[in-house]
Design an enzyme around this catalytic site. Sequence first.
Site: not given
Ligand code: SPV
Ligand code: MN
Length: 630
Positions: A224, A226, A276-278, A280, A293, A390-391
């Site tokens: 995954y 993250g 939380c809508g970051k 979008s 991000d 899902a991403r």
């Molecule tokens: C988050 O969960 O804050 C993300 C995706 O941006 S991850 O890569 O899982 O951190």
């Molecule tokens: Mn993130």
Amino acid sequence: MRNPKEARSYLESRLDKVAFERIERIQNDKLFTFIAEFVAKCEPENVFVCTDAPEDIAFIREEAIRRGEEHPLATPGHTYHFDGYYDQARDRKNTGILLPKGMELGPTFETKDRDEALADIDRLLRGIMRGHTMYVRFFSLGPLRSPFSILAVQLTDSAYVAHNEDLLYRQAYDEFVRLGPKADFFRFVHSAGELENGVSKNVHLRRVYIDIIDEIVYSVNTQYGGNTIGLKKLAMRLAIRRASAEGWLCEHMFIMGIHGPNGRVSYFTGAYPSLCGKTSTSMMEGETIVGDDIAYLRNINGELRAVNVERGIFGIIQGVNAEDDPAIWKALHTPGEVIFSNVLVTEDGQPYWIGKGTPMPERGINHSGPWYPGKKDTQGREIPPSHPNARFTFPLEMLENLDSRLNDPMGVPVAGIVYGGRDSDTWVPVEEAFDWVHGIITKGAALESESTAATLGAEGVREFNPMSNIDFLSIPIGRYIEDNLNIAQGLARPPRIFSVNYFLRDRDGKWLNSKLDKRVWFKWMELRVHDDIPAIRTPTGLIPRYEDLTVLFQKILGSEYRLEDYVKQFTLRVPENLAKIERIARIYQEQVIGTPKVLFEVLAEQKERLLAAQREFGDYISPLAFVAQE
Ligand code: SPV
Ligand code: MN
């Protein structure tokens, strides 16, 4: 293998000629020893050193398909990837910061004894890449040749990870060659471990270990993003420590240009916990995106400026539809490099996800294997067509609304900073802080969010998440808050600080706002950072006047904004705000090392203001009770 000469000759004997020459060109002792140590330990069959030449990039893309980590979709360039059924999100429990004896971060941190963890990871890495290729990749966190940026080297046996990173980060092999012995860099070692049907088989041995002493992150038996894309959330832990030592900030923030009157563009950064809508928000119609991000923020000649650490998006796909997210929708339907993960894929090679806004397919395959409506997992839980986490991954350049300053080595000037969480009952939809210290403490440091599917565990529980960065901190929270407070000291004009809440509900549980309202809040904030309009002073901050919002709703959304809605949305909820202050103060008293004294003072002042208002007006106070300040 600490001796660079020995490391170099080991690599010469162990690697094929092409791979060795590519490393040799960089002439960097730290690089020789790093690669030699992990080639010796992981025992890959081959080592592929990626120079970022188009044929090298194409090779990695093809490898991901050949190994079964990705599969082509019908649209040219699009692929899909599945993570294991139990490997769908960041694994907080098995992600640990390795602490040497005597070092302490505080009880909210997941930490491991450094000596024991290094021994554990050493055992797990031994021979883990047997029969596989190790991909070596060179990147820059942040724009090339920028005072903000940090170089990084990723070793991985996952072509999916190497491919994902290619879409998400700036390629830097040439930069390493240019800097040669002077190149310093973060180091990331990843192995997906044994694969079964293209997914990590040994998730029970999943580890993400962050060694803050040597600035190396290890990630094994997981795929995954993250947990595995070293430059994403793993690099943040290393960067936050560096930033603290050097006087800058590494934040879990989007960066975007808000377009004001007469062609004016004002840059905002925003920190919201996952889901939380970051993304979008950073993608709102009419505005331009720099990043969704991670941001590095620095004082450059008395001005706070920010760069996007990344050049692509690893975004949540659930709920992305043609109407609400036209920019993402278009990119997801355009030929080009896009990786979908953990969606449902139909026989004709189309991806489907929850909230797509098209009819749900009758069957397909997803992260659980062949899927049909009503399918249950071994615990009897119904499996949704796509995972809530899902991403999609694609480069920002696929977006029409990309801001022109993405790659500016000096970053963009920050006019406003926004904090937002999933909060059903406390914060008003938008509010400005009185000043920097008030904003950092009552909005950033007091941020909470009701939990979501982006991490493994229960959903819907209120979690303390200062600056939405709690999962990524590697210094005591008190010091981190102090760093945030201090950065304003050298700034001629600190950015304004705001909070937003898209998730407010009335007493019957009904949402008080539509998904589109955030467009209005941001236009309001843009006017505020230039002092174009007044605001109303309340005990918790500065809120919009009804007459200003009426104009903005009409102009931006073409809709009438009713006084009744304004009153409901902006009613000050005194008991909930008081309870929040108690909760937050207790956390800082009991669970945080080194809380600055001013945090308790600012919270106490806010409590006094709330109590005074409560005596005068009661528990729930209409915004009309407060008078506008010029
Ligand atoms: C988050 O969960 O804050 C993300 C995706 O941006 S991850 O890569 O899982 O951190
Ligand atoms: Mn993130």
